[in-house]
Design a protein around this motif. Structure first.
Motif, PDB file in Angstrom:
ATOM      1  N   ASN A 174      -2.706   7.246   8.592  1.00 14.31           N
ATOM      2  CA  ASN A 174      -1.332   7.240   9.089  1.00 14.31           C
ATOM      3  C   ASN A 174      -0.577   6.067   8.467  1.00 14.31           C
ATOM      4  OD1 ASN A 174      -1.382   4.863  10.827  1.00 14.31           O
ATOM      5  ND2 ASN A 174      -2.609   6.069  12.254  1.00 14.31           N
ATOM      6  N   PRO A 175       0.747   6.206   8.350  1.00 15.96           N
ATOM      7  CA  PRO A 175       1.538   5.157   7.681  1.00 15.96           C
ATOM      8  C   PRO A 175       1.401   3.780   8.327  1.00 15.96           C
ATOM      9  CG  PRO A 175       2.839   7.147   7.975  1.00 15.96           C
ATOM     10  CD  PRO A 175       1.548   7.362   8.707  1.00 15.96           C
ATOM     11  N   MET A 176       1.310   3.732   9.656  1.00 16.59           N
ATOM     12  CA  MET A 176       1.175   2.436  10.340  1.00 16.59           C
ATOM     13  C   MET A 176      -0.146   1.767   9.956  1.00 16.59           C
ATOM     14  SD  MET A 176       1.530   1.732  14.377  1.00 16.59           S
ATOM     15  CE  MET A 176       0.402   0.599  15.118  1.00 16.59           C
ATOM     16  N   GLN A 177      -1.207   2.566   9.935  1.00 14.92           N
ATOM     17  CA  GLN A 177      -2.521   2.038   9.558  1.00 14.92           C
ATOM     18  C   GLN A 177      -2.479   1.559   8.109  1.00 14.92           C
ATOM     19  OE1 GLN A 177      -5.751   4.627  10.474  1.00 14.92           O
ATOM     20  NE2 GLN A 177      -7.268   3.358   9.507  1.00 14.92           N
ATOM     21  N   HIS A 178      -1.853   2.335   7.250  1.00 15.72           N
ATOM     22  CA  HIS A 178      -1.746   1.968   5.841  1.00 15.72           C
ATOM     23  C   HIS A 178      -1.022   0.636   5.686  1.00 15.72           C
ATOM     24  CE1 HIS A 178      -0.376   2.195   1.649  1.00 15.72           C
ATOM     25  NE2 HIS A 178      -1.483   2.892   1.460  1.00 15.72           N
ATOM     26  N   ASN A 179       0.064   0.455   6.441  1.00 16.61           N
ATOM     27  CA  ASN A 179       0.829  -0.800   6.375  1.00 16.61           C
ATOM     28  C   ASN A 179       0.014  -1.986   6.878  1.00 16.61           C
ATOM     29  OD1 ASN A 179       3.038   0.480   5.295  1.00 16.61           O
ATOM     30  ND2 ASN A 179       4.068   0.754   7.265  1.00 16.61           N
ATOM     31  N   GLN A 180      -0.727  -1.786   7.972  1.00  8.84           N
ATOM     32  CA  GLN A 180      -1.530  -2.886   8.524  1.00  8.84           C
ATOM     33  C   GLN A 180      -2.647  -3.283   7.567  1.00  8.84           C
ATOM     34  OE1 GLN A 180      -2.370  -1.024  12.284  1.00  8.84           O
ATOM     35  NE2 GLN A 180      -0.988  -2.426  13.353  1.00  8.84           N
ATOM     36  N   VAL A 181      -3.315  -2.299   6.984  1.00  7.00           N
ATOM     37  CA  VAL A 181      -4.377  -2.611   6.018  1.00  7.00           C
ATOM     38  C   VAL A 181      -3.770  -3.237   4.774  1.00  7.00           C
ATOM     39  CG1 VAL A 181      -6.189  -1.642   4.555  1.00  7.00           C
ATOM     40  CG2 VAL A 181      -5.953  -0.848   6.916  1.00  7.00           C
ATOM     41  N   GLY A 182      -2.609  -2.733   4.356  1.00  6.75           N
ATOM     42  CA  GLY A 182      -1.919  -3.315   3.202  1.00  6.75           C
ATOM     43  C   GLY A 182      -1.576  -4.772   3.435  1.00  6.75           C
ATOM     44  N   SER A 183      -1.123  -5.077   4.627  1.00  8.93           N
ATOM     45  CA  SER A 183      -0.797  -6.461   4.973  1.00  8.93           C
ATOM     46  C   SER A 183      -2.055  -7.339   4.950  1.00  8.93           C
ATOM     47  CB  SER A 183      -0.147  -6.504   6.356  1.00  8.93           C
ATOM     48  OG  SER A 183       0.128  -7.827   6.717  1.00  8.93           O
ATOM     49  N   LEU A 184      -3.146  -6.836   5.541  1.00  5.56           N
ATOM     50  CA  LEU A 184      -4.411  -7.584   5.502  1.00  5.56           C
ATOM     51  C   LEU A 184      -4.862  -7.793   4.055  1.00  5.56           C
ATOM     52  CD1 LEU A 184      -6.488  -5.965   8.395  1.00  5.56           C
ATOM     53  CD2 LEU A 184      -5.745  -8.341   8.251  1.00  5.56           C
ATOM     54  N   TYR A 185      -4.714  -6.758   3.250  1.00  2.14           N
ATOM     55  CA  TYR A 185      -5.122  -6.826   1.849  1.00  2.14           C
ATOM     56  C   TYR A 185      -4.323  -7.907   1.107  1.00  2.14           C
ATOM     57  CZ  TYR A 185      -6.315  -5.256  -2.853  1.00  2.14           C
ATOM     58  OH  TYR A 185      -6.779  -5.195  -4.145  1.00  2.14           O
TER      59      TYR A 185
END
Length: 169
Positions: free
Chosen positions: A5-16
């Motif tokens: 999901n886009p929210m999960q993608h954004n959170q992982v992207g931020s962690l990355y």
């Protein structure tokens, strides 16, 4: 790979973005190899992307290092298994050596077997390996381990249940 999901993608992207460099360095210090560290760091973030729920860790570095430690231990386990297999192969006559493809398949099978047996008591593992790899009958196993056949049977049932859980659940 499952849908992300886009929210999960954004959170992982931020962690990355915020912690990839730190995680790579952390792994490199423990592994002594920048390439392997990069692979395991990448695998850590892939694990996060494939989780059911979006990660929201209070302590991102502790969270990431916990996942990375598991991947690092799996890496070391695989290396040790491969080394043991190669040492056993070195004892074989050259004309009996399997092809590289066969060697790879054996290592993959051994890793899957190790995963299946993980978490079982050592005695159960020993009984399973004596029955399946050494081809011993239950009575022979019982005699060698100085236990009764009923204990061997029960251990084999637990092992077969574990095999089923890992392979089909």
């Amino acid at each position: 790979m499952p849908d992300v999901n886009p929210m999960q993608h954004n959170q992982v992207g931020s962690l990355y973005r915020d912690h990839r460099g730190w995680l790579h360095q952390w792994l490199r210090q423990r592994l002594g190899c920048s390439e392997t560290a990069a692979d395991l760091a990448q695998d850590t973030f892939i694990r996060l992307l494939t989780k059911e729920a979006a990660p929201q860790p209070e302590s991102p570095r502790a969270y990431l290092s916990t996942i990375a430690k598991g991947l690092m231990f799996n890496h070391w386990r695989r290396q040790a298994l491969e080394q043991a297999y190669l040492e056993a192969l070195a004892l074989q006559p050259e004309h009996e050596s399997p092809s590289l493809e066969e060697q790879h398949l054996v290592v993959e099978t051994l890793l899957q077997l190790a995963q299946i047996l993980e978490g079982l008591p050592n005695r159960d593992k020993q009984i399973f390996l004596m029955a399946r790899l050494d081809g011993l009958k239950y009575q022979e196993i019982a005699d060698r381990l100085n236990i009764n056949v009923n204990r061997v049977q029960k251990a084999m049932v637990r092992c077969m249940q574990q095999c089923y859980r890992v392979l089909y659940d």
